[in-house]
Scaffold this motif. Structure first.
Motif, mmCIF file in Angstrom:
data_model
loop_
_atom_site.group_PDB
_atom_site.id
_atom_site.type_symbol
_atom_site.label_atom_id
_atom_site.label_comp_id
_atom_site.label_asym_id
_atom_site.label_seq_id
_atom_site.Cartn_x
_atom_site.Cartn_y
_atom_site.Cartn_z
ATOM 1 N N ASN A 309 0.831 -1.212 0.000
ATOM 2 C CA ASN A 309 0.000 0.000 0.000
ATOM 3 C C ASN A 309 0.865 1.261 0.000
ATOM 4 O OD1 ASN A 309 -2.386 -1.495 0.031
ATOM 5 N ND2 ASN A 309 -2.485 -1.530 2.263
ATOM 6 N N LEU A 310 1.699 1.365 -1.017
ATOM 7 C CA LEU A 310 2.719 2.410 -1.085
ATOM 8 C C LEU A 310 2.152 3.811 -0.879
ATOM 9 C CD1 LEU A 310 5.592 3.409 -1.764
ATOM 10 C CD2 LEU A 310 4.983 3.213 -4.196
ATOM 11 N N SER A 311 1.001 4.104 -1.476
ATOM 12 C CA SER A 311 0.457 5.466 -1.435
ATOM 13 C C SER A 311 -0.492 5.703 -0.263
ATOM 14 C CB SER A 311 -0.289 5.765 -2.742
ATOM 15 O OG SER A 311 -1.370 4.856 -2.919
ATOM 16 N N ALA A 312 -0.640 4.723 0.628
ATOM 17 C CA ALA A 312 -1.582 4.861 1.743
ATOM 18 C C ALA A 312 -1.187 6.022 2.648
ATOM 19 C CB ALA A 312 -1.644 3.569 2.543
ATOM 20 N N PRO A 313 -2.168 6.681 3.261
ATOM 21 C CA PRO A 313 -1.867 7.891 4.040
ATOM 22 C C PRO A 313 -1.288 7.596 5.415
ATOM 23 C CG PRO A 313 -4.212 7.412 4.142
ATOM 24 C CD PRO A 313 -3.624 6.419 3.176
ATOM 25 N N ASP A 314 -0.595 8.596 5.954
ATOM 26 C CA ASP A 314 -0.249 8.623 7.369
ATOM 27 C C ASP A 314 -1.502 9.024 8.148
ATOM 28 O OD1 ASP A 314 2.326 8.220 6.430
ATOM 29 O OD2 ASP A 314 2.937 10.307 6.712
ATOM 30 N N MET A 315 -1.508 8.738 9.449
ATOM 31 C CA MET A 315 -2.643 9.085 10.296
ATOM 32 C C MET A 315 -2.189 10.031 11.404
ATOM 33 S SD MET A 315 -5.111 7.455 8.850
ATOM 34 C CE MET A 315 -6.359 7.879 10.072
ATOM 35 N N VAL A 316 -3.027 11.016 11.705
ATOM 36 C CA VAL A 316 -2.728 11.994 12.746
ATOM 37 C C VAL A 316 -3.941 12.104 13.669
ATOM 38 C CG1 VAL A 316 -2.015 14.355 13.272
ATOM 39 C CG2 VAL A 316 -1.303 13.286 11.113
ATOM 40 N N PHE A 317 -3.702 11.963 14.964
ATOM 41 C CA PHE A 317 -4.746 12.100 15.981
ATOM 42 C C PHE A 317 -4.369 13.275 16.875
ATOM 43 C CE2 PHE A 317 -4.609 7.785 14.570
ATOM 44 C CZ PHE A 317 -5.917 7.325 14.579
ATOM 45 N N GLY A 318 -5.284 14.216 17.049
ATOM 46 C CA GLY A 318 -4.963 15.380 17.866
ATOM 47 C C GLY A 318 -6.185 16.212 18.183
ATOM 48 N N LYS A 319 -5.921 17.439 18.660
ATOM 49 C CA LYS A 319 -6.968 18.361 19.106
ATOM 50 C C LYS A 319 -7.885 17.684 20.120
ATOM 51 C CE LYS A 319 -6.891 21.414 15.089
ATOM 52 N NZ LYS A 319 -7.670 22.135 14.059
ATOM 53 N N PHE A 320 -7.271 16.941 21.037
ATOM 54 C CA PHE A 320 -8.039 16.278 22.087
ATOM 55 C C PHE A 320 -8.600 17.331 23.041
ATOM 56 C CE2 PHE A 320 -4.513 13.222 21.099
ATOM 57 C CZ PHE A 320 -5.295 12.293 20.422
ATOM 58 N N GLN A 321 -9.879 17.212 23.340
ATOM 59 C CA GLN A 321 -10.535 18.176 24.216
ATOM 60 C C GLN A 321 -11.395 17.447 25.237
ATOM 61 O OE1 GLN A 321 -12.667 21.228 22.033
ATOM 62 N NE2 GLN A 321 -11.156 21.211 20.381
ATOM 63 N N GLY A 322 -11.489 18.046 26.430
ATOM 64 C CA GLY A 322 -12.335 17.507 27.474
ATOM 65 C C GLY A 322 -13.741 18.069 27.397
ATOM 66 N N PRO A 323 -14.544 17.864 28.444
ATOM 67 C CA PRO A 323 -15.909 18.403 28.457
ATOM 68 C C PRO A 323 -15.890 19.920 28.382
ATOM 69 C CG PRO A 323 -15.575 16.799 30.226
ATOM 70 C CD PRO A 323 -14.224 17.103 29.661
ATOM 71 N N PRO A 324 -16.919 20.520 27.791
ATOM 72 C CA PRO A 324 -16.986 21.989 27.755
ATOM 73 C C PRO A 324 -16.984 22.562 29.162
ATOM 74 C CG PRO A 324 -18.641 21.005 26.315
ATOM 75 C CD PRO A 324 -18.062 19.887 27.120
ATOM 76 N N ALA A 325 -16.306 23.688 29.316
ATOM 77 C CA ALA A 325 -16.264 24.347 30.619
ATOM 78 C C ALA A 325 -17.658 24.840 30.986
ATOM 79 C CB ALA A 325 -15.282 25.508 30.584
ATOM 80 N N VAL A 326 -18.020 24.672 32.238
ATOM 81 C CA VAL A 326 -19.321 25.127 32.725
ATOM 82 C C VAL A 326 -19.167 26.544 33.247
ATOM 83 C CG1 VAL A 326 -21.188 24.715 34.350
ATOM 84 C CG2 VAL A 326 -19.975 22.781 33.321
ATOM 85 N N ALA A 327 -19.936 27.461 32.687
ATOM 86 C CA ALA A 327 -19.844 28.859 33.107
ATOM 87 C C ALA A 327 -20.268 29.005 34.564
ATOM 88 C CB ALA A 327 -20.717 29.730 32.210
ATOM 89 N N ALA A 328 -19.559 29.839 35.277
ATOM 90 C CA ALA A 328 -19.891 30.072 36.687
ATOM 91 C C ALA A 328 -21.242 30.766 36.797
ATOM 92 C CB ALA A 328 -18.802 30.924 37.328
ATOM 93 N N ARG A 329 -22.046 30.338 37.752
ATOM 94 C CA ARG A 329 -23.371 30.920 37.952
ATOM 95 C C ARG A 329 -23.288 32.030 38.997
ATOM 96 N NH1 ARG A 329 -27.703 26.313 38.881
ATOM 97 N NH2 ARG A 329 -29.019 28.168 38.751
ATOM 98 N N THR A 330 -23.961 33.127 38.717
ATOM 99 C CA THR A 330 -23.965 34.263 39.631
ATOM 100 C C THR A 330 -25.209 34.225 40.497
ATOM 101 O OG1 THR A 330 -22.776 35.578 38.006
ATOM 102 C CG2 THR A 330 -23.894 36.767 39.787
ATOM 103 N N ASP A 331 -25.033 34.364 41.816
ATOM 104 C CA ASP A 331 -26.169 34.376 42.733
ATOM 105 C C ASP A 331 -26.912 35.693 42.561
ATOM 106 O OD1 ASP A 331 -26.514 33.422 46.220
ATOM 107 O OD2 ASP A 331 -27.975 34.227 44.794
ATOM 108 N N ALA A 332 -28.174 35.610 42.169
ATOM 109 C CA ALA A 332 -28.953 36.814 41.861
ATOM 110 C C ALA A 332 -29.564 37.453 43.100
ATOM 111 C CB ALA A 332 -30.060 36.478 40.864
ATOM 112 N N ARG A 333 -29.335 36.870 44.253
ATOM 113 C CA ARG A 333 -29.969 37.441 45.446
ATOM 114 C C ARG A 333 -29.366 38.788 45.807
ATOM 115 N NH1 ARG A 333 -29.437 32.816 49.766
ATOM 116 N NH2 ARG A 333 -27.366 32.804 48.835
#
Length: 333
Positions: A309-333
């Motif tokens: 498979n001379l012309s077969a592609p290389d493989m790249v794994f990246g841009k690993f990300q965790g869960p989206p950050a949860v925005a801090a909640r402001t106490d409205a009192r």
């Protein structure tokens, strides 16, 4: 897709010359801080048969929710005069592999002028072919292999293929410059990777969303799901955006790379390069002797031309990300 939209889609992944890991730009300071470092284990074994996947790199992280997978033409692609892609069974004994019989068929079950899906059922396969594949209201069951085709330069180009019974995927860019065709090489799995005679991902269903060119994978193990979106493609690389609904069950790998290596010049993958978080350089090793690593990016490919498979592609794994950050909640009192 309009001509402008098509051109944007085709050229979106244009980048520097492809010369292994050095071709990939270093992340900015902000990107480096946000990068998730995952664990890679090497469960490869020596093998003489050139048609058996003996390379197995497993990816682990409880926090992983998103990543990018790329298939990139090898650095020597411009030097290929005559391609090599015929299988080599000279050192192989597959007589003990399981076989499940089926009625052979071929069916194009979704198409537009630019993209289409074609499914195949083989006379036999090593696992039963019971995974439903859905596009809108249409559901087809019994395929061993499904191809995603693309119209390019007035030709049909197969750019992505997956095997519903065992969860293996292969991707390739559009043919380089004036080449008419390039080979597939290494495979990858997305989802909770478990071993049933060999590494697999077990699906409840695979769906395709044409509007976003996204495959939705529903897993049997753990009940979670993942999405594989065709992000960019051109004559250098294909980029897939992969996202997960949650962590993998039972500490299973969230992805695996499978390939073959008999020796440097008889391989689909011979070298590994990886980058660590805030690391100053790439590290490299032969794939069969790679000790495993914690990494933010992984390249798997070849520096030397191979007779397989001379012309077969290389493989790249990246841009690993965790869960989206949860925005801090402001106490409205």
């Amino acid at each position: 897709m309009t001509q402008i939209g098509r051109r944007h889609f085709m050229l979106g992944a244009a980048s520097a010359a492809l010369a292994g890991p050095k071709a990939f730009a270093s992340p900015t300071a902000t990107e480096a801080e946000e990068e998730l470092q995952i664990r890679i284990e090497n469960n490869s074994v020596p093998e003489l048969c050139a048609e058996k996947d003996n390379i197995e790199l497993d990816f682990f992280s409880e926090r992983l929710r998103r990543m990018q997978i790329q298939a990139v033409h090898p650095s020597y692609i411009s030097m290929i005069g005559t391609d090599r892609y015929a299988p080599d069974w000279s050192s192989c004994d597959l007589s003990h592999d399981p076989k499940f019989a089926a009625q052979a068929r071929r069916l194009t079950f979704w198409e537009t002028p630019e993209f289409w899906l074609t499914g195949y059922t083989f006379p036999s396969f090593w696992r039963p072919n019971a995974v439903p594949v859905r596009v809108g209201d249409r559901v087809e069951t019994g395929f061993h292999l499904v191809q995603l085709w693309m119209s390019y330069r007035e030709r049909a180009e197969e750019i992505l293929v997956f095997y519903p019974p065992d969860g293996y995927w292969r991707a390739r860019p559009l043919p380089f410059e004036d080449m008419r065709w390039t080979a597939y090489g290494s495979s990858f799995l997305v989802g909770p990777v478990e071993v049933q005679q060999r590494p697999i991902v077990d699906f409840q269903e695979i769906a395709f969303e044409p509007e976003t060119r996204t495959f939705v994978l529903k897993f049997k193990r753990g009940g979670g799901s993942a999405r594989i979106r065709l992000d960019k493609i051109d004559q250098e690389r294909i980029a897939l955006d992969v996202s997960y609904s949650g962590a993998m069950p039972d500490d299973l790998p969230f992805a695996s790379l499978r390939s073959m290596y008999a020796m440097q010049t008889m391989s689909d993958a011979a070298r590994v390069a990886w980058r660590t978080k805030r690391g100053a350089n790439w590290q490299e090793a032969e794939v069969i002797g790679f000790p495993g690593a914690n990494a933010t990016e992984l390249w798997v490919g070849r520096h030397l031309p191979s007779r397989h498979n001379l012309s077969a592609p290389d493989m790249v794994f990246g841009k690993f990300q965790g869960p989206p950050a949860v925005a801090a909640r402001t106490d409205a009192r």
